[in-house]
Design an enzyme around this catalytic site. Sequence first.
Site, mmCIF file in Angstrom:
data_model
loop_
_atom_site.group_PDB
_atom_site.id
_atom_site.type_symbol
_atom_site.label_atom_id
_atom_site.label_comp_id
_atom_site.label_asym_id
_atom_site.label_seq_id
_atom_site.Cartn_x
_atom_site.Cartn_y
_atom_site.Cartn_z
ATOM 1 N N CYS A 83 0.829 -1.204 0.000
ATOM 2 C CA CYS A 83 0.000 0.000 0.000
ATOM 3 C C CYS A 83 0.866 1.257 0.000
ATOM 4 O O CYS A 83 1.814 1.359 0.783
ATOM 5 C CB CYS A 83 -0.884 -0.032 1.242
ATOM 6 S SG CYS A 83 -1.782 1.482 1.511
ATOM 7 N N CYS B 179 -3.495 0.141 8.999
ATOM 8 C CA CYS B 179 -2.460 -0.874 9.225
ATOM 9 C C CYS B 179 -1.309 -0.197 9.953
ATOM 10 O O CYS B 179 -0.987 0.943 9.689
ATOM 11 C CB CYS B 179 -1.910 -1.404 7.902
ATOM 12 S SG CYS B 179 -3.104 -2.321 6.936
ATOM 13 N N CYS C 248 -8.026 0.096 -0.617
ATOM 14 C CA CYS C 248 -7.240 -0.451 0.485
ATOM 15 C C CYS C 248 -6.849 -1.895 0.164
ATOM 16 O O CYS C 248 -7.699 -2.696 -0.230
ATOM 17 C CB CYS C 248 -8.120 -0.381 1.731
ATOM 18 S SG CYS C 248 -7.492 -1.284 3.104
ATOM 19 N N GLN D 139 -17.510 -11.094 12.150
ATOM 20 C CA GLN D 139 -16.042 -11.139 12.088
ATOM 21 C C GLN D 139 -15.559 -10.665 10.715
ATOM 22 O O GLN D 139 -16.155 -11.002 9.703
ATOM 23 C CB GLN D 139 -15.555 -12.575 12.334
ATOM 24 C CG GLN D 139 -15.952 -13.139 13.686
ATOM 25 C CD GLN D 139 -15.052 -12.645 14.825
ATOM 26 O OE1 GLN D 139 -14.060 -11.954 14.608
ATOM 27 N NE2 GLN D 139 -15.421 -12.990 16.040
ATOM 28 N N TYR E 196 -22.221 -12.821 24.316
ATOM 29 C CA TYR E 196 -21.732 -11.884 23.290
ATOM 30 C C TYR E 196 -21.796 -12.597 21.927
ATOM 31 O O TYR E 196 -20.808 -12.689 21.210
ATOM 32 C CB TYR E 196 -20.290 -11.427 23.575
ATOM 33 C CG TYR E 196 -20.047 -10.980 24.987
ATOM 34 C CD1 TYR E 196 -20.165 -9.643 25.338
ATOM 35 C CD2 TYR E 196 -19.698 -11.898 25.984
ATOM 36 C CE1 TYR E 196 -19.938 -9.229 26.645
ATOM 37 C CE2 TYR E 196 -19.479 -11.494 27.291
ATOM 38 C CZ TYR E 196 -19.596 -10.156 27.618
ATOM 39 O OH TYR E 196 -19.362 -9.760 28.902
ATOM 40 N N ASP F 173 -17.246 -14.158 24.053
ATOM 41 C CA ASP F 173 -16.508 -13.516 22.953
ATOM 42 C C ASP F 173 -16.780 -12.017 23.027
ATOM 43 O O ASP F 173 -17.443 -11.455 22.164
ATOM 44 C CB ASP F 173 -16.983 -14.111 21.620
ATOM 45 C CG ASP F 173 -16.217 -13.561 20.442
ATOM 46 O OD1 ASP F 173 -15.227 -12.822 20.645
ATOM 47 O OD2 ASP F 173 -16.604 -13.870 19.292
ATOM 48 N N CYS G 19 -10.431 -10.469 21.484
ATOM 49 C CA CYS G 19 -9.705 -9.681 20.495
ATOM 50 C C CYS G 19 -8.757 -8.703 21.180
ATOM 51 O O CYS G 19 -8.235 -7.793 20.538
ATOM 52 C CB CYS G 19 -10.678 -8.964 19.560
ATOM 53 S SG CYS G 19 -11.852 -7.943 20.439
HETATM 54 N N1 SAH Z 1 -19.444 -14.090 18.846
HETATM 55 C C1 SAH Z 1 -19.812 -13.172 17.802
HETATM 56 C C2 SAH Z 1 -19.712 -11.697 18.189
HETATM 57 C C3 SAH Z 1 -18.460 -11.253 18.893
HETATM 58 S S1 SAH Z 1 -18.209 -9.506 18.940
HETATM 59 C C4 SAH Z 1 -19.004 -13.455 16.547
HETATM 60 O O1 SAH Z 1 -18.012 -14.177 16.556
HETATM 61 O O2 SAH Z 1 -19.395 -12.947 15.484
HETATM 62 C C5 SAH Z 1 -18.846 -9.023 20.464
HETATM 63 C C6 SAH Z 1 -20.353 -8.870 20.491
HETATM 64 O O3 SAH Z 1 -20.713 -8.502 21.818
HETATM 65 C C7 SAH Z 1 -20.930 -7.803 19.579
HETATM 66 O O4 SAH Z 1 -21.947 -8.373 18.802
HETATM 67 C C8 SAH Z 1 -21.521 -6.765 20.556
HETATM 68 O O5 SAH Z 1 -22.712 -6.172 20.079
HETATM 69 C C9 SAH Z 1 -21.806 -7.605 21.767
HETATM 70 N N2 SAH Z 1 -21.820 -6.963 23.082
HETATM 71 C C10 SAH Z 1 -21.131 -5.878 23.504
HETATM 72 N N3 SAH Z 1 -21.334 -5.649 24.803
HETATM 73 C C11 SAH Z 1 -22.181 -6.625 25.236
HETATM 74 C C12 SAH Z 1 -22.755 -6.949 26.519
HETATM 75 N N4 SAH Z 1 -22.487 -6.208 27.583
HETATM 76 N N5 SAH Z 1 -23.542 -8.026 26.587
HETATM 77 C C13 SAH Z 1 -23.811 -8.790 25.494
HETATM 78 N N6 SAH Z 1 -23.310 -8.527 24.270
HETATM 79 C C14 SAH Z 1 -22.493 -7.463 24.147
#
Ligand code: SAH
Length: 460
Positions: free
Chosen positions: A73, A82, A165, A288, A317, A387, A414
């Site tokens: 890039c 990046c 990008c 993701q 999550y 997650d 993450c």
């Molecule tokens: N497991 C999913 C999403 C992970 S990202 C995947 O792999 O695609 C994290 C997620 O948590 C997001 O969708 C976000 O909206 C949600 N989130 C954020 N704070 C939260 C909370 N306090 N309780 C529940 N979900 C939440």
Amino acid sequence: MEYCKNDIVLLKIEDMGSGGEGIGKADGFPFFVKDAVIGDEVEAKIIKIKKSYGYARLEKVITPSSFRVNPLCDVHRQCGGCQIQALSYEKQLEWKARKVRNDLVRIGGFAAADIDRVMESIIGMADWRRYRNKAQFPIGTDKEGNPVAGFYAGRSHSIIANRDCVIGAPENKVILETVLDYMRRYHISAYDEKSGRGLIRHVLLRKGFASGELLVCLVINGKELPKADRLVDALRRIPNMTSVSYSINCRRTNVIMGEEIELLWGSRSIRDRIGEVTFQISPLSFYQVNPVQTKKLYDLAVEYAGLCGKETVWDLYCGIGTISLFMARQAKQVFGVEVTAQAIEDAKANARRNGIRNVQFFTGKAEEVLPQKYAAEGIWADVIVVDPPRKGCDEKCLATILQMQPEKIVYISCDSATLARDLNILRHGGYELRRVRPVDQFPNTVHVETAAMLSKAGGK
Ligand code: SAH
């Protein structure tokens, strides 16, 4: 030694800071140098001195590192997207794995020898080019008054123009050109953060890598989009265009998206497939960004859960239910919890779409839904998957998990710093860390995903 601002120092870069800056020492005093790569010998100009470290600007690479590569890039130095494109991919992976390990030791308080015993090698990509399925381009105005699309420079909100990008989908370019052309032609203004005036703030682009479907959502500082039909006419000519919408965000905030989506043309969502599961994804739902690595990550999560078909799994999550649906095929039942209502709508539709009936989804915060359900219904879990976003899990959520005493906890993260913090809490609650594995979801950036598995101490 006495160093002052504007002095030139010679540095051998030996490490990299968490933001991707090279770190080299002059007479034992460390300097952070943006764009210098581990192994470089550089000449740098001091821009700031603090008590125990300083910042210097890269002036000249005297001897380039053997880990230095030619970035694809042109704006890799200016653009904040990046941070480490000039570092070879192998070295990026090595650095990320070490970062996860060090965070677990320094922040999590784990013994280095224990981490070295349980940690597995980082999973990288064979080819990282164009890995991202999502981009959010800020829109601004250049010095000549023309609308521009690009990315923010590091630590700032000035826009570095870039419509193609190298880590994004190839279609982004034609879509952005179409939007900019519409703006020029119909005198549609770009948003200006300083004054709070102007209409177009961001363009969100998504592509389903398996389906090819494209989604465009303009974020606007106003109630409606003038001449929207003209924009739609132009965008729908792009092959595989599936969804065109806008989102109203009139607040003076760094939050990109508004709360509602107004559909202009096509479907409300696009589809994608990971492994054998198909998903619908709406503009406001989390998904993701690297589908190739996501497959590896989810397979790892399923492996860590070690399901035999009899288990009750909670997926906290859960977003659009991706991990829930991956697990559901091998569990008795799965419950998902997610705060974004639209993501839960997607999750329910995704369960139906795949004919998966042993899942149930709840809208709400994990730290509220889980304790409430535990207190009121005495819910049970054999495996709990979390997650969370970068800030990690809420303490109340972790406390309830510990009360529920699942056989296994699978933590997908993450941000290895908050992962380490939370694993330490789970460890003190009687769980032992059995497996850890970083997965590189974000090549060329300093970010890395990690999967970890804990089970009750004393068991196996
Ligand atoms: N497991 C999913 C999403 C992970 S990202 C995947 O792999 O695609 C994290 C997620 O948590 C997001 O969708 C976000 O909206 C949600 N989130 C954020 N704070 C939260 C909370 N306090 N309780 C529940 N979900 C939440």
